[in-house]
Design an enzyme around this catalytic site. Structure first.
Site, PDB file in Angstrom:
ATOM      1  N   TYR A 115       4.619  -1.977 -15.096  1.00 10.99           N
ATOM      2  CA  TYR A 115       3.282  -2.554 -15.228  1.00 10.99           C
ATOM      3  C   TYR A 115       2.775  -2.474 -16.665  1.00 10.99           C
ATOM      4  O   TYR A 115       1.571  -2.402 -16.910  1.00 10.99           O
ATOM      5  CB  TYR A 115       2.293  -1.839 -14.304  1.00 10.99           C
ATOM      6  CG  TYR A 115       2.567  -1.998 -12.826  1.00 10.99           C
ATOM      7  CD1 TYR A 115       3.490  -2.929 -12.347  1.00 10.99           C
ATOM      8  CD2 TYR A 115       1.910  -1.217 -11.888  1.00 10.99           C
ATOM      9  CE1 TYR A 115       3.752  -3.068 -10.999  1.00 10.99           C
ATOM     10  CE2 TYR A 115       2.152  -1.355 -10.529  1.00 10.99           C
ATOM     11  CZ  TYR A 115       3.082  -2.278 -10.087  1.00 10.99           C
ATOM     12  OH  TYR A 115       3.331  -2.420  -8.739  1.00 10.99           O
ATOM     13  N   LYS A 168      16.319   3.546  -9.348  1.00 12.65           N
ATOM     14  CA  LYS A 168      17.274   2.597  -8.797  1.00 12.65           C
ATOM     15  C   LYS A 168      18.371   2.431  -9.840  1.00 12.65           C
ATOM     16  O   LYS A 168      18.706   1.343 -10.293  1.00 12.65           O
ATOM     17  CB  LYS A 168      16.582   1.259  -8.491  1.00 12.65           C
ATOM     18  CG  LYS A 168      17.452   0.262  -7.737  1.00 12.65           C
ATOM     19  CD  LYS A 168      17.920   0.775  -6.384  1.00 12.65           C
ATOM     20  CE  LYS A 168      18.724  -0.314  -5.662  1.00 12.65           C
ATOM     21  NZ  LYS A 168      19.404   0.183  -4.463  1.00 12.65           N
ATOM     22  N   ASP A 218      15.234   2.669  -2.289  1.00 12.75           N
ATOM     23  CA  ASP A 218      15.457   2.212  -0.923  1.00 12.75           C
ATOM     24  C   ASP A 218      15.747   3.387   0.015  1.00 12.75           C
ATOM     25  O   ASP A 218      15.219   3.462   1.126  1.00 12.75           O
ATOM     26  CB  ASP A 218      16.567   1.163  -0.862  1.00 12.75           C
ATOM     27  CG  ASP A 218      17.769   1.486  -1.744  1.00 12.75           C
ATOM     28  OD1 ASP A 218      17.736   2.497  -2.472  1.00 12.75           O
ATOM     29  OD2 ASP A 218      18.753   0.711  -1.706  1.00 12.75           O
ATOM     30  N   ASP A 261       4.028   3.017  -6.825  1.00 18.67           N
ATOM     31  CA  ASP A 261       3.068   2.165  -6.128  1.00 18.67           C
ATOM     32  C   ASP A 261       3.548   1.865  -4.711  1.00 18.67           C
ATOM     33  O   ASP A 261       2.790   1.962  -3.732  1.00 18.67           O
ATOM     34  CB  ASP A 261       2.896   0.872  -6.924  1.00 18.67           C
ATOM     35  CG  ASP A 261       1.650   0.092  -6.528  1.00 18.67           C
ATOM     36  OD1 ASP A 261       0.940   0.514  -5.602  1.00 18.67           O
ATOM     37  OD2 ASP A 261       1.391  -0.952  -7.157  1.00 18.67           O
ATOM     38  N   ASP A 271       1.886   3.618  -0.969  1.00 15.63           N
ATOM     39  CA  ASP A 271       1.374   2.843   0.163  1.00 15.63           C
ATOM     40  C   ASP A 271       2.125   3.201   1.444  1.00 15.63           C
ATOM     41  O   ASP A 271       1.531   3.273   2.524  1.00 15.63           O
ATOM     42  CB  ASP A 271       1.500   1.351  -0.121  1.00 15.63           C
ATOM     43  CG  ASP A 271       0.274   0.800  -0.840  1.00 15.63           C
ATOM     44  OD1 ASP A 271      -0.504   1.612  -1.378  1.00 15.63           O
ATOM     45  OD2 ASP A 271       0.097  -0.427  -0.877  1.00 15.63           O
TER      46      ASP A 271
END
Length: 348
Positions: free
Chosen positions: A135, A185, A218, A242, A246
């Site tokens: 971001y 990742k 993942d 982020d 959630d």
């Protein structure tokens, strides 16, 4: 009596409702524990944008710099102002201007709350890098509207930025159960995420007491669903953090319980505290928004300001209310009823 200077930005939608509820609780805690909150409210919001053409005035950052902490209710009204405008005009500039590089979000089931999982007893602290990474805002679009249009979004990772968030995560793990999981990742992103893994291993040498795990994003999503009780402190990049927070909110019962802090651990600039449920324009002003995430965020603010007894008392009061079934199911309790229940437990 100690006094703390707080900038209030209720913002949009239910942000106004839950900010009012939070301040009732925080002021009651101040009266009980011997401190006061000197507040000033700023009307910066999407409505302010429609009136002025900006989410906050040009000197907004310098105005906020004089406060001990910032409390944000919510930002966003997508029917009138695009989220890309409201987010980049208020929340993100504040985070970046005050180097609030650590976004902290606790995830656990409160007493009386039924989450969607069979798992109980999990207590996860997710730490998200908050100022760079995916971001960063680096990128652009060329040949817009044409067949050969190109859009890029460049993730920017600095050694300073990665090292300080990893080290902050280790410091939190030392205060908890001494287990840190770094999420990347790196099997697919061979530059930025391999770099993140390398920095994590370097910093880990300074904390031999902490057990360190490395997981791909993942696999971590699956872990949080299948066996969240195994997790303690999670550290992740801006985007991955982020996503995970959630998911963490979902397994703890929903966004009505999702508290957060945007912390600047190293400098004398204000940190910012906010629930992360969004502005929910459809229920704004209807006295049905759940203020628990907002009140919990307020407790995190008090803890950051050194009012640890008051912060702990508020969390105890929240759980006393939810243990009675207040605020545990969407729409079952009004904003006012939840606030009164927390106040009653706090005063008791």
């Amino acid at each position: 009596m100690t006094s703390h200077k707080i900038a209030l930005i209720p913002g949009d939608g239910i942000g106004v409702d839950v900010t009012d509820a939070t301040m009732q609780v925080l002021n009651a805690a101040g009266a009980r524990f011997g401190f006061s909150l000197e507040t000033e409210t700023f009307p910066w919001s999407c409505e302010y944008y429609l009136e002025t053409g900006a989410m906050m005035p040009a000197d907004g950052i310098e105005t906020l710099r004089t406060f001990d902490s910032i409390y944000l209710g919510a930002v966003g009204w997508p029917d009138t102002v695009p989220d890309s405008v409201s987010l980049h005009g208020l929340l993100l500039p504040i985070r970046k201007a005050f180097t609030q590089y650590a976004n902290i979000r606790p995830h656990r089931l409160l007493a009386g709350v039924e989450g969607p999982l069979k798992a109980e007893g999990f207590d996860i602290l997710c730490i998200r890098e908050n100022t760079e990474g995916e971001y960063s805002g680096a990128g652009g679009r060329v040949h817009m509207g044409q067949d050969n249009e190109v859009a890029t979004e460049v993730a920017v990772f600095t050694r300073k930025g990665v090292e300080r968030i990893i080290r902050f995560g280790f410091e939190q793990a030392m205060q908890r159960r001494k287990h840190l999981t770094s999420v990347t990742k790196s099997n697919a992103q061979k530059y930025s995420m391999v770099f993140w893994d390398e920095v994590t291993r370097e910093v880990a040498k300074e904390y031999p007491e902490v057990t360190v795990s490395h997981m791909h994003i993942d696999a971590m999503c699956a872990k949080m669903v299948m066996n969240p009780a195994d997790l303690d402190v999670i550290v992740a990049s801006n985007l991955f953090g982020d996503i995970l927070t959630d998911l963490g909110a979902a397994i703890q019962g929903g966004l009505g319980f999702a508290a957060s802090a945007n912390i600047c651990p190293d400098e004398g600039t204000p940190s910012m505290f906010e629930p992360v449920h969004g502005s929910a324009p459809d229920i704004a002003g209807k006295n049905i928004a759940n203020p628990i995430a907002a009140i919990w965020s307020g407790a995190m603010m008090l803890e950051h300001l050194g009012e640890t007894e008051a912060a702990a008392a508020i969390l105890t009061a929240i759980e006393a209310a939810t243990a009675q079934g207040v605020g545990t199911r969407p729409g079952a309790s009004t904003t006012e009823d939840i606030t009164k229940a927390v106040l009653a437990a706090l005063e008791a």
